[in-house]
Scaffold this active site. Structure first.
Site, PDB file in Angstrom:
ATOM      1  N   CYS A  21       3.081   2.878   9.233  1.00  0.00           N
ATOM      2  CA  CYS A  21       3.429   4.103   8.508  1.00  0.00           C
ATOM      3  C   CYS A  21       4.209   5.055   9.400  1.00  0.00           C
ATOM      4  CB  CYS A  21       2.178   4.793   7.983  1.00  0.00           C
ATOM      5  SG  CYS A  21       2.531   6.310   7.073  1.00  0.00           S
ATOM      6  N   HIS A  60       7.182  -5.227   8.067  1.00  0.00           N
ATOM      7  CA  HIS A  60       8.336  -4.555   7.453  1.00  0.00           C
ATOM      8  C   HIS A  60       9.519  -4.828   8.369  1.00  0.00           C
ATOM      9  CE1 HIS A  60       9.872  -0.628   5.398  1.00  0.00           C
ATOM     10  NE2 HIS A  60      10.865  -1.431   5.678  1.00  0.00           N
ATOM     11  N   GLN A  98      -6.524  -1.162   2.951  1.00  0.00           N
ATOM     12  CA  GLN A  98      -5.805  -0.788   4.170  1.00  0.00           C
ATOM     13  C   GLN A  98      -6.480   0.407   4.826  1.00  0.00           C
ATOM     14  OE1 GLN A  98      -1.792   1.249   4.662  1.00  0.00           O
ATOM     15  NE2 GLN A  98      -1.264  -0.847   5.227  1.00  0.00           N
ATOM     16  N   LYS A 148      -0.521  -4.673   9.313  1.00  0.00           N
ATOM     17  CA  LYS A 148       0.784  -4.320   8.732  1.00  0.00           C
ATOM     18  C   LYS A 148       1.542  -3.553   9.801  1.00  0.00           C
ATOM     19  CE  LYS A 148       3.705  -2.832   5.254  1.00  0.00           C
ATOM     20  NZ  LYS A 148       4.310  -1.668   5.796  1.00  0.00           N
ATOM     21  N   PRO A 177       0.847  -1.202   0.000  1.00  0.00           N
ATOM     22  CA  PRO A 177       0.000   0.000   0.000  1.00  0.00           C
ATOM     23  C   PRO A 177       0.878   1.246   0.000  1.00  0.00           C
ATOM     24  CG  PRO A 177       0.022  -1.036   2.169  1.00  0.00           C
ATOM     25  CD  PRO A 177       0.779  -1.941   1.253  1.00  0.00           C
ATOM     26  N   MET A 178       0.664   2.143  -0.952  1.00  0.00           N
ATOM     27  CA  MET A 178       1.506   3.344  -1.062  1.00  0.00           C
ATOM     28  C   MET A 178       0.615   4.555  -1.319  1.00  0.00           C
ATOM     29  SD  MET A 178       4.656   1.887  -3.376  1.00  0.00           S
ATOM     30  CE  MET A 178       3.592   1.005  -4.528  1.00  0.00           C
TER      31      MET A 178
END
Length: 197
Positions: free
Chosen positions: A93, A167, A63, A134, A9-10
């Site tokens: 994030c 991550h 997301q 995430k 997701p960006m």
């Protein structure tokens, strides 16, 4: 379809058009939306603008960003109506617009019980849709293998979440830009392999 490969997701990138291009290149890759903030869906009634997608984009995950179980539950109910295969909670994030001002994103890793409450509310509001998280391997000084293990233990024991997308580097909420948070802290894949075992 097992999640062997996914498009991350960006923000400002993984919109419906980018995802369509990605789908043309691969039928099996999991696609993620940009992060959608829960309050955006609650207060902006043009849900199609944020959530509509062509059927061929399955398998696809939406997301969500937020830190309030009630509003995340309401947002998850809206997302579920669109037929997403999964709803993912952003706990990774590093942007100061998210982790700082909004108190969500990577900052959520410092409050695993709250993450569990959010995921539980999302699952109750969207029955039949898998809820995933995430995250990072750590945040600021909470960056040991033990603290990552504790985050996953608390969330998984207090919510239906069994799938974490991690991550493999920590996040520094102050002092590094989002780009630096994707490159400067060292990668620790061995922690993820140990956690998987």
């Amino acid at each position: 379809v097992p999640q062997l490969l996914s498009v991350a997701p960006m923000m400002d990138y993984t919109d419906v058009h980018y995802r369509q291009l990605a789908r043309m290149m691969s039928r099996k890759t999991w696609l993620y939306t940009e992060m959608v903030v829960d309050s955006t869906l609650i207060f902006n009634h043009d849900h199609d603008r944020f959530l509509s997608f062509p059927a061929e984009q399955h398998p696809i995950s939406c997301q969500l960003g937020g830190s309030n179980p009630e509003t995340l539950g309401k947002a998850a109910a809206i997302v579920a109506r669109y037929g997403y295969d999964e709803i993912n909670l952003n706990c990774g994030c590093p942007s100061d617009r998210v982790a700082g001002a909004g108190c969500f994103g990577a900052a959520m890793m410092l409050e695993p019980k709250l993450v569990a409450d959010c995921c539980k509310a999302m699952a109750e509001a969207a029955p039949g849709v898998e809820i995933t998280v995430k995250c990072r391997i750590g945040v600021d000084d909470e960056d040991s293998y033990e603290s990552m293990h504790e985050f996953i233990r608390v969330v998984s024991e207090n919510s239906p979440v069994t799938h974490f997308i991690i991550h493999a580097r920590k996040c520094l909420l102050n002092g590094l830009s989002p780009h630096q948070n994707r490159t400067v802290p060292p990668l620790r894949y061995e922690w993820l392999l140990a956690m998987k075992r």
